[in-house]
Scaffold this active site. Structure first.
Site, PDB file in Angstrom:
ATOM      1  N   PHE A  18       8.145 -26.585  11.961  1.00 57.00           N
ATOM      2  CA  PHE A  18       6.845 -26.806  11.334  1.00 57.00           C
ATOM      3  C   PHE A  18       6.916 -27.815  10.198  1.00 57.00           C
ATOM      4  O   PHE A  18       7.766 -27.699   9.307  1.00 57.00           O
ATOM      5  CB  PHE A  18       6.308 -25.500  10.736  1.00 57.00           C
ATOM      6  CG  PHE A  18       5.846 -24.483  11.734  1.00 57.00           C
ATOM      7  CD1 PHE A  18       4.502 -24.384  12.058  1.00 57.00           C
ATOM      8  CD2 PHE A  18       6.740 -23.624  12.347  1.00 57.00           C
ATOM      9  CE1 PHE A  18       4.051 -23.436  12.962  1.00 57.00           C
ATOM     10  CE2 PHE A  18       6.309 -22.669  13.263  1.00 57.00           C
ATOM     11  CZ  PHE A  18       4.961 -22.579  13.570  1.00 57.00           C
ATOM     12  N   ASP A  19       6.008 -28.774  10.202  1.00 59.84           N
ATOM     13  CA  ASP A  19       5.709 -29.502   8.980  1.00 59.84           C
ATOM     14  C   ASP A  19       5.032 -28.506   8.036  1.00 59.84           C
ATOM     15  O   ASP A  19       4.484 -27.491   8.496  1.00 59.84           O
ATOM     16  CB  ASP A  19       4.772 -30.665   9.312  1.00 59.84           C
ATOM     17  CG  ASP A  19       4.330 -31.413   8.077  1.00 59.84           C
ATOM     18  OD1 ASP A  19       5.168 -31.677   7.204  1.00 59.84           O
ATOM     19  OD2 ASP A  19       3.125 -31.727   7.983  1.00 59.84           O
ATOM     20  N   MET A  20       5.057 -28.775   6.724  1.00 61.49           N
ATOM     21  CA  MET A  20       4.407 -27.842   5.800  1.00 61.49           C
ATOM     22  C   MET A  20       3.029 -28.319   5.355  1.00 61.49           C
ATOM     23  O   MET A  20       2.025 -27.633   5.563  1.00 61.49           O
ATOM     24  CB  MET A  20       5.269 -27.603   4.554  1.00 61.49           C
ATOM     25  CG  MET A  20       4.655 -26.552   3.618  1.00 61.49           C
ATOM     26  SD  MET A  20       5.561 -26.289   2.079  1.00 61.49           S
ATOM     27  CE  MET A  20       5.046 -27.711   1.122  1.00 61.49           C
ATOM     28  N   ASP A  21       2.969 -29.518   4.773  1.00 59.25           N
ATOM     29  CA  ASP A  21       1.716 -30.009   4.198  1.00 59.25           C
ATOM     30  C   ASP A  21       0.713 -30.358   5.289  1.00 59.25           C
ATOM     31  O   ASP A  21       0.954 -31.234   6.122  1.00 59.25           O
ATOM     32  CB  ASP A  21       1.990 -31.234   3.330  1.00 59.25           C
ATOM     33  CG  ASP A  21       2.914 -30.907   2.168  1.00 59.25           C
ATOM     34  OD1 ASP A  21       2.536 -30.071   1.345  1.00 59.25           O
ATOM     35  OD2 ASP A  21       4.020 -31.475   2.108  1.00 59.25           O
ATOM     36  N   LYS A 153       9.804 -39.001   7.485  1.00 57.83           N
ATOM     37  CA  LYS A 153       8.862 -39.406   8.520  1.00 57.83           C
ATOM     38  C   LYS A 153       8.168 -40.727   8.135  1.00 57.83           C
ATOM     39  O   LYS A 153       7.859 -40.910   6.971  1.00 57.83           O
ATOM     40  CB  LYS A 153       7.808 -38.297   8.706  1.00 57.83           C
ATOM     41  CG  LYS A 153       8.425 -36.916   8.935  1.00 57.83           C
ATOM     42  CD  LYS A 153       7.428 -35.805   8.680  1.00 57.83           C
ATOM     43  CE  LYS A 153       8.120 -34.452   8.717  1.00 57.83           C
ATOM     44  NZ  LYS A 153       7.208 -33.337   8.424  1.00 57.83           N
TER      45      LYS A 153
END
Length: 231
Positions: A18-21, A153
């Site tokens: 998962f990405d967070m933001d 990224k």
């Protein structure tokens, strides 16, 4: 045929990264407001367009990009620091909201046997407390952050490192991202990516690079658990 596809997918996909933001926490809308305030203080124009280019990048890469719009590297660093100060005020005074269906998604995937990890361009000093305050820190086996890589990224490094932290191959993982830079990163790492758009909607490039584009994490978890077969 459908049951065979389900079995194959479940054996192949072992983890969700998962990405967070903008995926787990509603931080990007807060961040954009803080960038706009910092930009107003110094008269920087077109901040929305600049911000959108930076979504998904770590601090070092963001500062490098900002030098294209500010007179010096120091000015770019100072702007980034000021925006961060404003964000911290909001975080500590108001807290951060979880994105829709976060808890339900994590619980469902965990029960279905998926291993869970975070791959966030944000620094660990913010990622860890923010996930803990949201009550979801313990769902994740590993957490890879922007200060653990040289380039975040859209470079694939962070996703390759995240998969490696689980001792898995990229093809054994799925990423969940909200931003084009995140999708590009996962795609370049050879990791299937589900895009759940937040501030930036999917364009033709995203439709080509994302495995699936879904409206929220509820759809994402249902899709993964169902084992829908894809080429």
């Amino acid at each position: 045929m459908g049951s065979l596809c389900y079995t194959f997918l479940m054996k192949k996909i072992k983890a969700v990264l998962f990405d967070m933001d903008g995926v787990l926490l509603d931080t990007e809308s807060v961040c954009e407001i803080c960038w706009a305030r910092a930009a107003d203080e110094i008269g920087l124009k077109n901040i929305h367009e600049i911000f959108m280019q930076c979504v998904g990048r770590n601090r070092a890469d963001t500062t490098r990009l900002l030098t294209n719009y500010l007179p010096s590297e120091k000015a770019a660093f100072d702007f980034r620091e000021r925006a961060g100060e404003l964000f911290d005020v909001v975080w500590h005074e108001q807290g951060l909201k979880k994105m829709p269906f976060v808890s339900e998604c994590l619980e469902s995937l965990k029960k279905a046997g998926f291993r869970l990890a975070v791959a966030s361009s944000t620094r660990a000093i913010k990622v860890h407390p923010q996930l803990k305050e949201a009550g979801i820190f313990d769902y994740f086996e590993t957490i890879t952050t922007g200060d653990m890589v040289n380039h975040s990224k859209p470079d694939p490094e962070i996703y390759l490192k995240s998969a490696s932290s689980l001792n898995l191959l990229p093809q054994e993982c799925v990423a969940i991202e909200d931003s084009p830079n995140g999708v590009r990163s996962a795609f370049s790492a050879g990791i299937k990516c589900i895009m759940v758009p937040d501030l930036i909607q999917a364009d033709e490039e995203m439709r080509e690079k994302a495995w699936k584009i879904l409206k929220d994490l509820n759809e994402a978890s249902n899709f993964l658990i169902s084992g829908e077969c894809r080429d």
